[in-house]
Design an enzyme around this catalytic site. Structure first.
Site, PDB file in Angstrom:
ATOM      1  N   CYS B  80       0.838  -1.106   0.026  1.00 23.82           N
ATOM      2  CA  CYS B  80       0.007  -0.037  -0.132  1.00 23.82           C
ATOM      3  C   CYS B  80       0.965   1.324   0.151  1.00 23.82           C
ATOM      4  CB  CYS B  80      -0.957   0.178   1.264  1.00 23.82           C
ATOM      5  SG  CYS B  80      -1.830  -1.574   1.435  1.00 23.82           S
ATOM      6  N   HIS B 321      -9.161   2.422  -2.393  1.00 24.28           N
ATOM      7  CA  HIS B 321      -7.672   2.032  -2.337  1.00 24.28           C
ATOM      8  C   HIS B 321      -7.231   1.329  -3.354  1.00 24.28           C
ATOM      9  CE1 HIS B 321      -3.930   1.421  -0.291  1.00 24.28           C
ATOM     10  NE2 HIS B 321      -4.431   0.314   0.572  1.00 24.28           N
TER      11      HIS B 321
END
Lengths: 139, 378
Positions: B80, B321
């Site tokens: 991430c 995301h």
């Protein structure tokens, strides 16, 4: 424009748990049965750091040499959860816990019963299910 | 101080857009960033791309549309934190004098890979045992709640705050309505205690950032600090919940570089892929002592009109995301906030901003990587 994905290759990667190709099994291994059962891994010959996997080149804490080790199948729960979504071939609900083995490392286990257990609960690894370690609350 | 300036930012829309080519998402973000920086494309001296799922070669396919043949270019993957890792490398390259102007791109298109949660990585010991990412954060949450007496309502308050903020973000995926605490808690259970509305949605998107040397442009922002750390062992000896230590290590470096304390930060964008993530992160960033981070949202401290607004964009919980595309979108939001151009999302005090992204998922490590950067109005 054709319908998305139909008749054309998709981006799904090999190695994914769903729709991928088989890969070497990275999971900790349970060896033996009953009183002789143990989680096998490595332990540093210098600082005694335990690792729940094999074939690492040196101790990741002190760079000492590592030797095969057998760890207890009992320990205490660091945390646990019940997963309520399907994951790969696993159907919900299923429970997972981090288990700190008595003389060894922290390993991820499936719990025999799909319920959260309090921190510090004594657990015992009783077997495997499709290669995953399975533990239950120790009597 | 890094001596490096942020020249411009741009993003695509963040939503499910499988009908678009992944390069198209990137080009939208890059075009906006180039215009925002007030430069011509040929002034870009290097390209750093952050992406997790690529696909392989995506950087070159993007480059083909830019007319920048032969410029140094590399792709980084840190889960991430891939987008902010790419940004960090660009800042370092400019700081050390290697380049004068670097384009950073963060991009991922998740909808063509996953219909729901990310399928765990089969080569990872825990991924192979069917631990999904919400499960990892749920284990963290269970431990944290039992250790500190935190309630489900305190977790849900994060989702309520961020999804309310996201209503004013025209580029966020979720903008239909802000749920109540009760609605968050009664939504479908994903991994106990995390319900559906406490998990960020699957999203496609790209963000671009242009960093460069000091120049006399009133639009530029000062990059006071950029710190990146990789993971360290997380095991039976670790005193903290998973993820805390990697964020704390990066934060310590960033505060030292900037010569600032946590109290001096006016506005933050942090990694809230799951509600518990924002709580643990804010403790690691020093906004609250250990075990007290859950009080920040209910008390209003981190609300948009609070003392230290956190995730005024709506965060990952609203924006979604697309792993590589998250960090650069966080930086874009802080840039808009610091310049005072965030529109309905604008916070009152906006001289110093902080971005944090923590990527994780590799078993037995406290993170794959974490990046913390601090920016300010010169």
């Amino acid at each position: 424009m054709s319908e998305l994905g139909v008749g054309r290759p998709t981006k799904r990667r090999p190695g994914a748990a769903v729709g991928g190709l088989p890969v070497a099994d990275p999971r900790p291994v349970l060896d033996g049965a009953g009183a002789d059962a143990a989680v096998v891994g490595l332990r540093c010959t210098q600082c005694r750091y335990p690792v729940p996997q094999r074939r690492i080149p040196w101790c990741p804490v002190c760079y000492g040499s590592v030797a095969e080790a057998r760890f207890a199948t009992t320990g205490i729960a660091w945390s646990s959860t019940v997963v309520q979504i399907a994951v790969g071939g696993r159907k919900p609900p299923f429970a997972l816990a981090y288990l700190d083995l008595d003389d060894g490392p922290r390993v991820l286990v499936h719990l025999a019963e799909p319920a959260v257990v309090p921190i510090g609960t004594r657990l015992r690894i009783t077997g495997t299910d499709d290669g995953d370690l399975v533990a239950e609350v120790a009597a | 101080m890094t001596g490096v300036m942020l020249w411009g930012v741009g993003t695509s829309q963040y939503r499910l857009q499988p009908e678009k080519r992944v390069e198209e998402l990137a080009w939208t973000a890059i075009a906006e960033a180039v215009a925002d920086a007030g430069i011509q494309p040929w002034q870009i001296e290097a390209i750093v791309v952050g992406t997790v799922f690529g696909p392989p070669g995506v950087a070159t396919r993007v480059q083909r549309g830019l007319g920048l043949p032969g410029v140094p270019m590399w792709t980084v993957e840190n889960a991430c934190a891939s987008g902010t890792s790419a940004y960090h490398e660009a800042v370092e390259a400019v700081r050390r004098g290697r380049f004068g102007c670097v384009l950073v791109l963060g991009v991922d298109q998740m909808s063509t890979l996953f219909s729901g949660a990310i399928v765990p990585e089969a080569t990872d010991p825990e991924g192979a045992s069917s631990l999904p990412l919400p499960g990892l954060y749920a284990l963290q949450a269970q431990r944290y709640m039992q250790e500190f007496g935190v309630t489900p309502e305190q977790l849900a308050a994060i989702a309520v705050k961020n999804k309310r903020n996201g209503l004013d973000n025209p580029r966020a995926q979720l903008r239909d309505k802000a749920p109540t605490i009760e609605e968050v808690l009664s939504s479908r259970m994903i991994a106990e205690p995390l319900t559906f509305l406490q998990c960020c949605p699957t999203t496609d998107g790209a963000g671009a950032v242009i960093v460069g040397r000091e120049r006399n442009n009133p639009n530029d922002l000062r990059i006071e600090a950029s710190a990146m750390v990789s993971g360290a062992l997380w095991d039976h000896r670790s005193p903290d919940v998973w993820g805390y230590a990697s964020v704390a290590r990066a934060a310590e470096q960033a505060y030292e570089q900037a010569g600032r304390s946590p109290a001096e930060i006016d506005v933050l964008e942090v990694h809230d892929a799951f509600t518990i993530g924002e709580i643990i992160t804010l403790e690691a960033l020093g906004l609250a002592p250990r075990g007290k981070g859950a009080e920040l949202a209910p008390s209003g401290h981190t609300a948009r009109d609070g003392a230290q607004p956190v995730n005024p964009s709506g965060g990952l919980l609203s924006r979604g995301h697309p792993l590589g595309g998250t960090g650069t979108a966080q930086i874009a939001e802080i840039a808009w906030q610091l310049r005072g151009t965030a529109g309905a999302r604008q916070v009152a005090r906006h001289r110093v901003g902080l971005v944090e992204t923590m990527g994780g998922g590799a078993a037995g490590m406290d993170g794959n990587a974490c990046v913390v950067t601090i920016l300010s109005v010169p």
